[in-house]
Design a protein around this motif. Sequence first.
Motif, PDB file in Angstrom:
ATOM      1  N   ASN A  90      18.372   2.806   2.974  1.00 38.82           N
ATOM      2  CA  ASN A  90      18.975   3.620   1.148  1.00 38.82           C
ATOM      3  C   ASN A  90      17.688   3.974   0.545  1.00 38.82           C
ATOM      4  OD1 ASN A  90      20.441   5.487   0.415  1.00 38.82           O
ATOM      5  ND2 ASN A  90      21.164   4.013  -0.889  1.00 38.82           N
ATOM      6  N   PHE A  91      17.000   4.649   0.356  1.00 39.85           N
ATOM      7  CA  PHE A  91      16.445   5.408  -0.917  1.00 39.85           C
ATOM      8  C   PHE A  91      16.890   5.940  -1.886  1.00 39.85           C
ATOM      9  CE2 PHE A  91      17.987   8.418   2.268  1.00 39.85           C
ATOM     10  CZ  PHE A  91      18.340   9.097   1.712  1.00 39.85           C
ATOM     11  N   THR A  92      15.522   6.108  -2.838  1.00 37.52           N
ATOM     12  CA  THR A  92      16.711   6.799  -3.995  1.00 37.52           C
ATOM     13  C   THR A  92      15.898   8.175  -4.078  1.00 37.52           C
ATOM     14  OG1 THR A  92      14.307   6.508  -5.378  1.00 37.52           O
ATOM     15  CG2 THR A  92      15.913   5.123  -5.549  1.00 37.52           C
ATOM     16  N   PHE A  93      16.698   9.461  -4.866  1.00 41.45           N
ATOM     17  CA  PHE A  93      16.529  10.849  -4.364  1.00 41.45           C
ATOM     18  C   PHE A  93      16.057  11.730  -5.729  1.00 41.45           C
ATOM     19  CE2 PHE A  93      18.319  15.128  -3.309  1.00 41.45           C
ATOM     20  CZ  PHE A  93      17.989  14.912  -1.984  1.00 41.45           C
ATOM     21  N   ARG A 132      14.805  15.719  -7.605  1.00 35.92           N
ATOM     22  CA  ARG A 132      14.780  16.832  -7.003  1.00 35.92           C
ATOM     23  C   ARG A 132      13.644  17.387  -7.960  1.00 35.92           C
ATOM     24  NH1 ARG A 132      19.801  20.309  -5.154  1.00 35.92           N
ATOM     25  NH2 ARG A 132      19.189  20.647  -3.294  1.00 35.92           N
ATOM     26  N   ASP A 137      12.787  15.525  -2.736  1.00 36.85           N
ATOM     27  CA  ASP A 137      13.209  17.060  -2.190  1.00 36.85           C
ATOM     28  C   ASP A 137      12.309  18.267  -2.865  1.00 36.85           C
ATOM     29  OD1 ASP A 137      14.375  19.069  -1.216  1.00 36.85           O
ATOM     30  OD2 ASP A 137      16.226  18.652  -2.569  1.00 36.85           O
ATOM     31  N   GLU A 153      25.795   7.085  -1.608  1.00 35.86           N
ATOM     32  CA  GLU A 153      24.697   6.401  -1.876  1.00 35.86           C
ATOM     33  C   GLU A 153      23.153   7.503  -1.312  1.00 35.86           C
ATOM     34  OE1 GLU A 153      24.849   2.496   0.277  1.00 35.86           O
ATOM     35  OE2 GLU A 153      25.623   3.855   1.689  1.00 35.86           O
ATOM     36  N   ALA A 154      22.631   7.543  -1.988  1.00 33.35           N
ATOM     37  CA  ALA A 154      21.781   9.022  -1.168  1.00 33.35           C
ATOM     38  C   ALA A 154      21.555   9.135  -0.022  1.00 33.35           C
ATOM     39  CB  ALA A 154      20.213   8.393  -1.622  1.00 33.35           C
ATOM     40  N   ARG A 155      21.453   8.040   0.834  1.00 31.82           N
ATOM     41  CA  ARG A 155      21.679   8.538   2.936  1.00 31.82           C
ATOM     42  C   ARG A 155      22.831   8.763   3.031  1.00 31.82           C
ATOM     43  NH1 ARG A 155      21.744   2.209   4.879  1.00 31.82           N
ATOM     44  NH2 ARG A 155      23.611   1.606   3.644  1.00 31.82           N
ATOM     45  N   LEU A 161      23.301  15.037  -0.740  1.00 31.63           N
ATOM     46  CA  LEU A 161      22.808  14.895  -1.844  1.00 31.63           C
ATOM     47  C   LEU A 161      21.842  16.445  -1.973  1.00 31.63           C
ATOM     48  CD1 LEU A 161      21.197  11.609  -3.165  1.00 31.63           C
ATOM     49  CD2 LEU A 161      23.502  13.592  -4.045  1.00 31.63           C
TER      50      LEU A 161
END
Lengths: 166, 266
Positions: B3-6, B8, B50, A18-20, A65
């Motif tokens: 949670n979240f979307t990431f 870059r 990020d 998971e992203a977290r 990540l």
Amino acid sequence: MPTVSMTVNGKPVTGDVEARTLLVQFLRENLRLTGTHVGCDTSQCGACVIHIDGIAAKSCTTLALQCEGAKVTTIEGLAEANGPLHPMQEAFREHHGLQCGYCTPGMIMAALDIVRRRGNDLDDHTIREQLDGNICRCTGYHNIVKAIKAGAKAMAPGGASRQAAE
Amino acid sequence: MYNFTFHRPTTVRQAAGLLARNPEAKLLAGGHSLLPVMKQRLANPPALVDLSLVEGMSGVELKGRSVVIGAMTRHADVANSKVLQEAMPGLAMVPGSIGDPQVRNRGTIGGSIANNDPNADYPAACLGLGATIVTNKRRIAADDFFTGMFSTALEEGEIIVKVMFPIAKKCAYEKFKHPASGFALVGVFVSKRGPDIRVAVTGAGSNGVFRVKSFEEALKKRFAAKSIEGMTIPATGMNTDIHASAEYRAHLVGVLARRALAKAAA
Ligand SMILES: Cc1cc2nc3c(=O)[nH]c(=O)nc-3n(C[C@H](O)[C@H](O)[C@H](O)COP(=O)(O)OP(=O)(O)OC[C@H]3O[C@@H](n4cnc5c(N)ncnc54)[C@H](O)[C@@H]3O)c2cc1C
Ligand code: FES
Ligand code: FES
């Protein structure tokens, strides 16, 4: 679920996370490298210190990540299985730099970062100051400082022991 | 942590685009303020952008009469910069005093300034040197940038790209470290650049970083600790908490200003 790839202790690894997911969770839960500890989970104690591209960081305050493509080193990466200990590990053993051992992996990874930044000839004051981010509830630090001083010397080219395996 | 979307991005423009498409998104720099706050669920951004792969956002350079520091430059890299050590060692004292070595290895100047924690060190240096904060949209003078506790003049979607510090011949930072957190219980940055004299205080004010005009006025005659001997500031508007009373913080402002002046003269 996102996929993350990095090199951990010299081996390429990939995992769905998971992203977290924190780096420390990825190391402990996905890779089963449980030498890296969680002492506080609030960025204060240093039990979770590992190296990212050779630089010490708190793996409880880094996302897995964020380490995509990075080289991560944990306490498990310092010595070969069943081989001799890394000189810094050996110094902690020799000088009784641990009691319960909970803080030790973080202490050793932080100690190697002190050597990277400050060299092999360290005085007590420097070591104590540079251990600002690592908490030990057992030893009173005295023997940790001794161990780091000796370990740093042993790591020097021509020192008592072989060079860091990093 | 929810949670979240990431994301870059590799350019500032891409990062700005991502923020525009995800209005609740937050930028992620070193993560050493944001991730702890997300763990406590005090911030729950649905997306993180990020900045670590964005080109050209880190480094310390000398440009004319300024030192220019990229927003993504880590505290350790600023503290150890040869360029800065030579041009303005007083400024290098600031990142060198932040947190612990591991925090300094990850935390960035852009993140620290955007966060504007009332006990953070960099805001005192920015205000104390009259820095200019350069974003993807405009230039903001430090005097207009810090608008209160955890608040800044940054608009939605605005990204700090770099910070420009005019070189002051004399400057120094003195900090009373909170023994547990390492943050400034009170920190004072003093500088003299020609006729421009600044005394900026962090940690003490309930509204964040501020300048002490009475000290600045008194220092016009001579930029030395003696000029503000015995001077204090009123305790009104100072923070009171379990760590220190408003009176004690006000007292520390005078003491630390004098120590900083002594360092700046040395
Ligand atoms: C144990 C510990 C001790 C500490 N001690 C101190 C101390 O003594 N003194 C001190 O000053 N600080 C201290 N800090 C805070 C530290 O300096 C943080 O690194 C810093 O405040 C935030 O920088 P960051 O790069 O980690 O930002 P992040 O946590 O990634 O981001 C912080 C905020 O800034 C925003 N942001 C980040 N970059 C940009 C940008 N380029 N443009 C616009 N917005 C941006 C983010 O969206 C977020 O809201 C400490 C932190 C810890 C964990
Ligand atoms: S577990 Fe990371 S600092 Fe304590
Ligand atoms: S040996 Fe027990 S915490 Fe350090």
